[in-house]
Design a protein around this motif. Structure first.
Motif, PDB file in Angstrom:
ATOM      1  N   GLY A  53     -38.626 -26.356  13.103  1.00 16.05           N
ATOM      2  CA  GLY A  53     -38.143 -27.490  12.313  1.00 16.05           C
ATOM      3  C   GLY A  53     -37.888 -27.113  10.874  1.00 16.05           C
ATOM      4  O   GLY A  53     -36.892 -27.522  10.266  1.00 16.05           O
ATOM      5  N   ARG A  54     -38.761 -26.324  10.324  1.00 23.74           N
ATOM      6  CA  ARG A  54     -38.612 -25.879   8.939  1.00 23.74           C
ATOM      7  C   ARG A  54     -37.407 -24.956   8.808  1.00 23.74           C
ATOM      8  O   ARG A  54     -36.745 -24.928   7.783  1.00 23.74           O
ATOM      9  N   GLU A  57     -34.362 -26.992   8.218  1.00 24.87           N
ATOM     10  CA  GLU A  57     -34.291 -27.360   6.795  1.00 24.87           C
ATOM     11  C   GLU A  57     -33.864 -26.164   5.944  1.00 24.87           C
ATOM     12  O   GLU A  57     -33.067 -26.303   5.016  1.00 24.87           O
ATOM     13  N   GLU A  90     -37.494 -32.142  16.379  1.00 21.67           N
ATOM     14  CA  GLU A  90     -38.336 -33.258  15.948  1.00 21.67           C
ATOM     15  C   GLU A  90     -37.588 -34.075  14.887  1.00 21.67           C
ATOM     16  O   GLU A  90     -36.651 -33.576  14.256  1.00 21.67           O
ATOM     17  N   PRO A  91     -37.978 -35.343  14.670  1.00 24.66           N
ATOM     18  CA  PRO A  91     -37.231 -36.210  13.739  1.00 24.66           C
ATOM     19  C   PRO A  91     -37.063 -35.638  12.330  1.00 24.66           C
ATOM     20  O   PRO A  91     -35.989 -35.770  11.747  1.00 24.66           O
ATOM     21  N   SER A  92     -38.086 -34.999  11.785  1.00 23.37           N
ATOM     22  CA  SER A  92     -37.940 -34.462  10.426  1.00 23.37           C
ATOM     23  C   SER A  92     -36.883 -33.359  10.378  1.00 23.37           C
ATOM     24  O   SER A  92     -36.137 -33.242   9.411  1.00 23.37           O
ATOM     25  N   ALA A  93     -36.786 -32.567  11.417  1.00 24.92           N
ATOM     26  CA  ALA A  93     -35.762 -31.512  11.467  1.00 24.92           C
ATOM     27  C   ALA A  93     -34.391 -32.108  11.723  1.00 24.92           C
ATOM     28  O   ALA A  93     -33.389 -31.639  11.174  1.00 24.92           O
ATOM     29  N   ARG A  94     -34.327 -33.165  12.547  1.00 22.64           N
ATOM     30  CA  ARG A  94     -33.035 -33.824  12.794  1.00 22.64           C
ATOM     31  C   ARG A  94     -32.460 -34.404  11.513  1.00 22.64           C
ATOM     32  O   ARG A  94     -31.248 -34.450  11.335  1.00 22.64           O
ATOM     33  N   TYR A  95     -33.330 -34.827  10.620  1.00 22.16           N
ATOM     34  CA  TYR A  95     -32.861 -35.335   9.325  1.00 22.16           C
ATOM     35  C   TYR A  95     -32.024 -34.266   8.626  1.00 22.16           C
ATOM     36  O   TYR A  95     -30.920 -34.536   8.142  1.00 22.16           O
ATOM     37  N   TYR A  96     -32.537 -33.044   8.579  1.00 22.82           N
ATOM     38  CA  TYR A  96     -31.819 -31.955   7.900  1.00 22.82           C
ATOM     39  C   TYR A  96     -30.606 -31.485   8.699  1.00 22.82           C
ATOM     40  O   TYR A  96     -29.596 -31.089   8.119  1.00 22.82           O
ATOM     41  N   VAL A 150     -30.299 -40.455  12.783  1.00 15.08           N
ATOM     42  CA  VAL A 150     -30.999 -40.557  11.503  1.00 15.08           C
ATOM     43  C   VAL A 150     -30.247 -41.603  10.690  1.00 15.08           C
ATOM     44  O   VAL A 150     -29.122 -41.363  10.246  1.00 15.08           O
TER      45      VAL A 150
END
Length: 182
Positions: A53-54, A57, A90-96, A150
């Protein structure tokens, strides 16, 4: 922050936190507009980091940094990788990933805006065709943003699609009438 991060990495190179510290060093370089150092740090993280995920980003941020350095092709490639890797993340990675795809839409829209309608009547049809094709491409890219689910980026992408079609219609309406046009 960069100095402290480097000190940490020297003192604790095998720490479970080392990846995160390295990533944050890149963010610090980016915040200070040290574009070359940020690009180098993000590339290192992408190659060596363990958090998928990182990495999404990092690719997105690498694209931003490369664009700041004037490397549009490199930025587009970094964003394409972020978009690809982030599709089912994951959602945080989909944001980026959504941000990366949106940024690719902005590049396509910038190419659309470069094409001027005014000019020689003999090449008007070709320019209109190029302009409409570039608009279609930008709208398609912005449409892809919806797949990431997102809300912030979906809303922004839908707005850009509508705005770009509005600008196209305005440019057609406001273009001077070509001489010798029957």
């Amino acid at each position: 922050a960069v100095r402290d991060g480097n000190d940490f990495l020297k003192s604790f190179p095998a720490s479970k936190s080392a990846d995160e510290v390295y990533f944050l060093i890149g963010r610090s370089h980016e915040a200070d507009k040290h574009w070359q150092q940020a690009a180098q740090t993000y590339r290192h993280y992408i190659s060596n980091g363990r958090d998928a995920g990182r990495k999404v980003e990092a690719y997105t941020r690498l694209g931003i940094v490369l664009l700041a350095l004037g490397d549009r092709d490199g930025a587009d490639k970094a964003w394409a990788q972020a978009a690809k890797n982030g599709r089912k993340a994951e959602p945080s990675a989909r944001y980026y990933a959504a941000q990366a795809r949106f940024s690719q839409g902005d590049l396509a829209l910038a190419e659309f805006e470069k094409i001027k309608i005014a000019g020689d009547v003999k090449t008007l049809g070709k320019r209109l065709q190029q302009k409409s094709e570039q608009l279609r491409k930008a709208a398609e890219i912005y449409g892809d943003v919806v797949d990431y689910r997102v809300s912030e980026w979906v809303t922004a992408a839908l707005f850009k699609i509508g705005q770009s079609y509005e600008h196209f219609a305005e440019s057609l309406r406001d273009a001077p009438m070509p001489a010798n046009l029957n």
